[in-house]
Design a protein around this motif. Structure first.
Motif, mmCIF file in Angstrom:
data_model
loop_
_atom_site.group_PDB
_atom_site.id
_atom_site.type_symbol
_atom_site.label_atom_id
_atom_site.label_comp_id
_atom_site.label_asym_id
_atom_site.label_seq_id
_atom_site.Cartn_x
_atom_site.Cartn_y
_atom_site.Cartn_z
ATOM 1 N N ILE A 1 0.861 -1.169 0.000
ATOM 2 C CA ILE A 1 0.000 0.000 0.000
ATOM 3 C C ILE A 1 0.905 1.228 0.000
ATOM 4 O O ILE A 1 1.935 1.244 0.675
ATOM 5 N N LEU A 2 0.546 2.249 -0.755
ATOM 6 C CA LEU A 2 1.324 3.487 -0.801
ATOM 7 C C LEU A 2 0.598 4.571 -0.022
ATOM 8 O O LEU A 2 -0.630 4.700 -0.125
ATOM 9 N N ILE A 3 1.344 5.348 0.747
ATOM 10 C CA ILE A 3 0.794 6.475 1.491
ATOM 11 C C ILE A 3 1.520 7.737 1.050
ATOM 12 O O ILE A 3 2.761 7.787 1.054
ATOM 13 N N LEU A 4 0.773 8.748 0.635
ATOM 14 C CA LEU A 4 1.355 10.008 0.179
ATOM 15 C C LEU A 4 1.144 11.079 1.240
ATOM 16 O O LEU A 4 0.006 11.418 1.585
ATOM 17 N N ASP A 5 2.242 11.591 1.756
ATOM 18 C CA ASP A 5 2.207 12.591 2.818
ATOM 19 C C ASP A 5 2.274 13.987 2.207
ATOM 20 O O ASP A 5 3.341 14.555 2.018
ATOM 21 N N GLN A 6 1.113 14.516 1.847
ATOM 22 C CA GLN A 6 0.977 15.852 1.269
ATOM 23 C C GLN A 6 1.707 16.007 -0.069
ATOM 24 O O GLN A 6 2.393 17.006 -0.310
ATOM 25 N N VAL A 7 1.546 15.026 -0.944
ATOM 26 C CA VAL A 7 1.958 15.175 -2.341
ATOM 27 C C VAL A 7 0.852 15.971 -3.022
ATOM 28 O O VAL A 7 -0.297 15.535 -3.072
ATOM 29 N N THR A 8 1.169 17.154 -3.531
ATOM 30 C CA THR A 8 0.136 18.096 -3.959
ATOM 31 C C THR A 8 -0.014 18.251 -5.470
ATOM 32 O O THR A 8 -1.017 18.778 -5.939
#
Length: 253
Positions: free
Chosen positions: A108-115
């Motif tokens: 699973i991928l988690i994006l931390d504030q990729v805008t």
């Protein structure tokens, strides 16, 4: 995709329809039973490349290429075909976790504030290529579904579930409680990704453009790992880093 998407979005008001463009993005959207489509516009030559259209597809409207360019943002590469669509209904984290039991080796991928929507789209494309289970983003500080995102995803927007959450730290803790090994990708990490101790299933966390992983996100990772590159480069674009990391995880499996 076995995950059924819910009708209501509890986080934000329903987004209006938008123009999705590009041959791969449009072809995949037309085949998706999860899509609610309004209009299909195409040049005669582009329409011919689609072959037989799905039964529920809107009746095609034949137009010239310049007519398509006039309804899209400047510089949008439409390849002669656009479709007006409503955004996909949201997917919950619980739906993802219950649907993936048979694919525990898929990350699973988690994006931390990729805008940047183009970065999110490119990450979606890599996620589909390496059979990732889902992508998780925050509800705030993350782009809405758009034509630019769909074009960069090249069809993957309809293939990889996109989960939006209100609190990323709580989400990481929940994944950890479910047995996930939380791997934060950090260009200043103490260990290389190809030698980092990693257990499956994996939740791969990627930081936003410029700022990288935030403090609370870093604190909820089991390991912080880096991709070894030439130091004069500084760091990689987040979508490029995602592709390399997904390949490395796939190789290790």
């Amino acid at each position: 995709n076995p995950i059924k998407k819910t009708r209501k979005n509890k986080f934000r008001s329903p987004q209006k329809s938008y123009w999705l463009y590009g041959s791969h993005a449009v072809a995949t959207a037309l085949k998706s039973p999860l899509r609610r489509l309004e209009r299909l516009l195409a040049t005669p030559s582009a329409l011919a490349t689609l072959g037989t259209l799905p039964e529920l597809c809107p009746k095609p409207e034949l137009v010239e290429a310049r007519a398509l360019s006039s309804i899209l943002p400047p510089g949008a590469v439409h390849q002669g075909i656009v479709v007006k669509t409503f955004p996909l209904s949201p997917v919950s984290l619980d739906q993802v976790l219950s649907a993936r039991e048979a694919e525990l080796s898929s990350p699973i991928l988690i994006l931390d504030q990729v805008t940047d929507p183009r970065n999110v789209g490119a990450i979606l494309r890599s996620a589909a290529a390496f059979k990732a289970t889902a992508i998780i983003m925050q509800e705030r500080h993350a782009p809405e579904e758009s034509g630019a995102m769909a074009k960069a995803a090249s069809g993957a927007l309809d293939l990889v579930p996109l989960v939006r959450v209100t609190n990323l730290s709580r989400t990481l803790k929940k994944l950890s409680s479910k047995g996930y090994w939380i791997v934060g990708l950090d260009h200043n990490g103490p260990i290389s990704l190809n030698t980092a101790p990693i257990n499956e299933p994996v939740a791969l966390v990627l930081g936003g453009e410029g700022q990288g992983l935030r403090r609370l996100t870093r604190e909820n990772c089991d390991v912080l790992a880096k991709i070894d590159i030439e130091t004069s480069i500084g760091s990689l674009n987040v979508s490029t880093a995602a592709s390399i990391a997904l390949y490395e995880l796939s190789r290790r499996r």
